[in-house]
Design an enzyme around this catalytic site. Structure first.
Site, mmCIF file in Angstrom:
data_model
loop_
_atom_site.group_PDB
_atom_site.id
_atom_site.type_symbol
_atom_site.label_atom_id
_atom_site.label_comp_id
_atom_site.label_asym_id
_atom_site.label_seq_id
_atom_site.Cartn_x
_atom_site.Cartn_y
_atom_site.Cartn_z
ATOM 1 N N HIS A 1 0.807 -1.220 0.000
ATOM 2 C CA HIS A 1 0.000 0.000 0.000
ATOM 3 C C HIS A 1 0.840 1.269 0.000
ATOM 4 C CE1 HIS A 1 0.167 0.862 4.450
ATOM 5 N NE2 HIS A 1 0.268 -0.443 4.557
ATOM 6 N N ASP B 1 6.081 1.678 6.531
ATOM 7 C CA ASP B 1 4.783 1.027 6.358
ATOM 8 C C ASP B 1 3.947 1.920 5.454
ATOM 9 O OD1 ASP B 1 2.292 -0.142 6.635
ATOM 10 O OD2 ASP B 1 2.013 0.473 8.716
ATOM 11 N N GLU C 1 -5.364 1.400 2.618
ATOM 12 C CA GLU C 1 -5.089 0.264 3.512
ATOM 13 C C GLU C 1 -5.173 0.690 4.969
ATOM 14 O OE1 GLU C 1 -3.026 -2.608 6.080
ATOM 15 O OE2 GLU C 1 -2.641 -0.468 5.859
ATOM 16 N N GLU C 2 -4.636 1.872 5.258
ATOM 17 C CA GLU C 2 -4.564 2.324 6.661
ATOM 18 C C GLU C 2 -5.946 2.601 7.249
ATOM 19 O OE1 GLU C 2 -2.149 1.955 8.494
ATOM 20 O OE2 GLU C 2 -0.289 2.154 7.366
ATOM 21 N N ASP D 1 3.753 -6.269 3.342
ATOM 22 C CA ASP D 1 3.506 -5.152 4.257
ATOM 23 C C ASP D 1 4.475 -5.305 5.428
ATOM 24 O OD1 ASP D 1 2.349 -2.960 5.508
ATOM 25 O OD2 ASP D 1 0.312 -3.587 5.070
ATOM 26 N N HIS E 1 4.162 2.529 13.062
ATOM 27 C CA HIS E 1 3.276 3.699 13.154
ATOM 28 C C HIS E 1 3.897 4.830 13.980
ATOM 29 C CE1 HIS E 1 -0.773 1.817 11.671
ATOM 30 N NE2 HIS E 1 0.235 1.583 10.862
HETATM 31 ZN ZN LIG Z 1 0.890 -1.366 6.326
#
Ligand SMILES: [Zn+2]
Length: 350
Positions: free
Chosen positions: A76, A193, A227-228, A248, A328
């Site tokens: 993503h 990510d 995606e998030e 991912d 994150h």
């Molecule tokens: Zn991800």
């Protein structure tokens, strides 16, 4: 397949692409520029990518005329970010998070505010009343989006001042990724990510072209958006696809085996186990190539492949990725993990 892969060539390309992708702000819902960039890169490699209606990029990497049991690899391009939800009386901005960026992780970070009429302003996301010499409750205040604000780098004192700049609720706010790669291979940035995996998929696409490889089955790439926020991989899966492999971020943390130097093979995440046969085949491929890998269960995680199944697609699914620490937040991986992931993909598709 070539006997020996020029890994440095593909690693250099992956890192270059990853850095360029990280430099393009792209929180979920604001991915146009990043997706256009990815379109151009697939085209430059000699492919014919297609934009999906939803805004992602879909590309056929290899075609088997039978088109049975086709494989779709997904990564993503969308990231965490935020949106202005209120221009406050003091002229500063309240934010609503886009995706799961914890307020602690965003505190003190520089950001850009993109207005809908094309202006870009800068600011910093701070605790309200952020001077520790003034605010006696600085330490004990639990960080949340309710008690934090964007301090604009503009001479604003009132809501009207800020509105006059053209800033409105609904404008996207993008945090500085602070990308850096150390001499000894540590890759540090927000939003590895999943831009690191998009870089790896581009590297895979380059490898297939440059080495003139014919794969035994049809392989697609799908660079997803959203995606998030949970529905990235829910659409745009051709009917011949029998397997969705998410590439991912691999989880790294207490109780898990994976490090940033490895490729992580996920056996189960929050939504449940990945397809038994696919996980086993991934492990066997990693063993054949003597790759540095770990198999883990992710306690708090969902992937694009999960989204595909949840949306009702009748497919098998798997999840791999380079180990990433501090997910994150200010994330860290390593070139070893990138190479192990890239080489697992090349072995898996044989
Ligand atoms: Zn991800």
């Amino acid at each position: 397949m070539p006997e020996k892969i020029n890994t440095q060539k593909y690693l250099d390309y992956i890192l270059e692409e990853t850095k360029k992708l990280l430099a393009i702000d792209s929180p979920s819902g604001f991915t146009e520029k990043a997706a256009s960039y990815v379109m151009n890169e697939y085209a430059a490699l000699g492919y014919t990518p297609v934009r999906t209606t939803k805004g992602g990029v879909y590309c056929e990497i290899s075609r088997d005329s039978n088109k049975r049991d086709s494989l779709m690899m997904e990564a993503h391009i969308d990231t965490l970010g935020a949106m202005v939800c209120e221009v406050q009386p003091n002229g500063y901005l309240k934010l609503s998070p886009v995706g799961g960026m914890n307020a602690n992780n965003a505190e003190g970070e520089n950001c850009k505010i993109y207005t809908r009429d094309g202006k870009v302003y800068t600011g910093t996301f701070q605790l309200c009343d952020a001077s520790i010499h003034v605010n006696g409750k600085f330490d004990e205040t639990t960080r949340s989006y309710d008690v934090m604000e964007v301090v604009l780098d503009e001479k604003v004192k009132t809501k009207e001042d800020t509105l006059a700049l053209g800033i409105l609720p609904g404008d996207f706010v993008c945090f500085d990724p602070r990308t850096t790669i150390t001499e000894n291979g540590y890759i540090k940035s927000r939003f590895l990510d999943d831009k690191l995996s998009v870089g790896i998929l581009l590297g895979f696409a380059k490898f297939i072209k440059d080495e003139k490889i014919t794969l035994p089955r049809t392989v697609y790439h799908h660079i997803t958006v959203y995606e998030e926020v949970g529905h990235g991989g829910a659409a745009s899966i051709p009917s011949d696809v029998a397997e969705v492999l998410s590439v991912d971020m691999g989880c790294v943390g207490n109780g898990l085996a994976c490090t940033e130097h490895q490729v992580s093979i996920c056996a189960k995440d929050t939504r449940g186990p990945y397809t038994y046969e696919i996980v086993t085949n991934l492990i066997n491929a990693a063993k054949r190539q003597k790759l540095d890998f770990a198999v883990d269960v992710y306690p708090y995680y969902g992937s694009d492949a999960d989204a595909a199944l949840t949306a009702g697609h009748d497919v098998k699914h798997g999840l791999i990725g380079a180990g990433i620490y501090a997910s994150h937040g200010y994330e860290r991986s390593h070139t070893d993990g990138v190479l192990n992931t890239f080489l697992l993909l090349t072995e898996y598709v044989k």
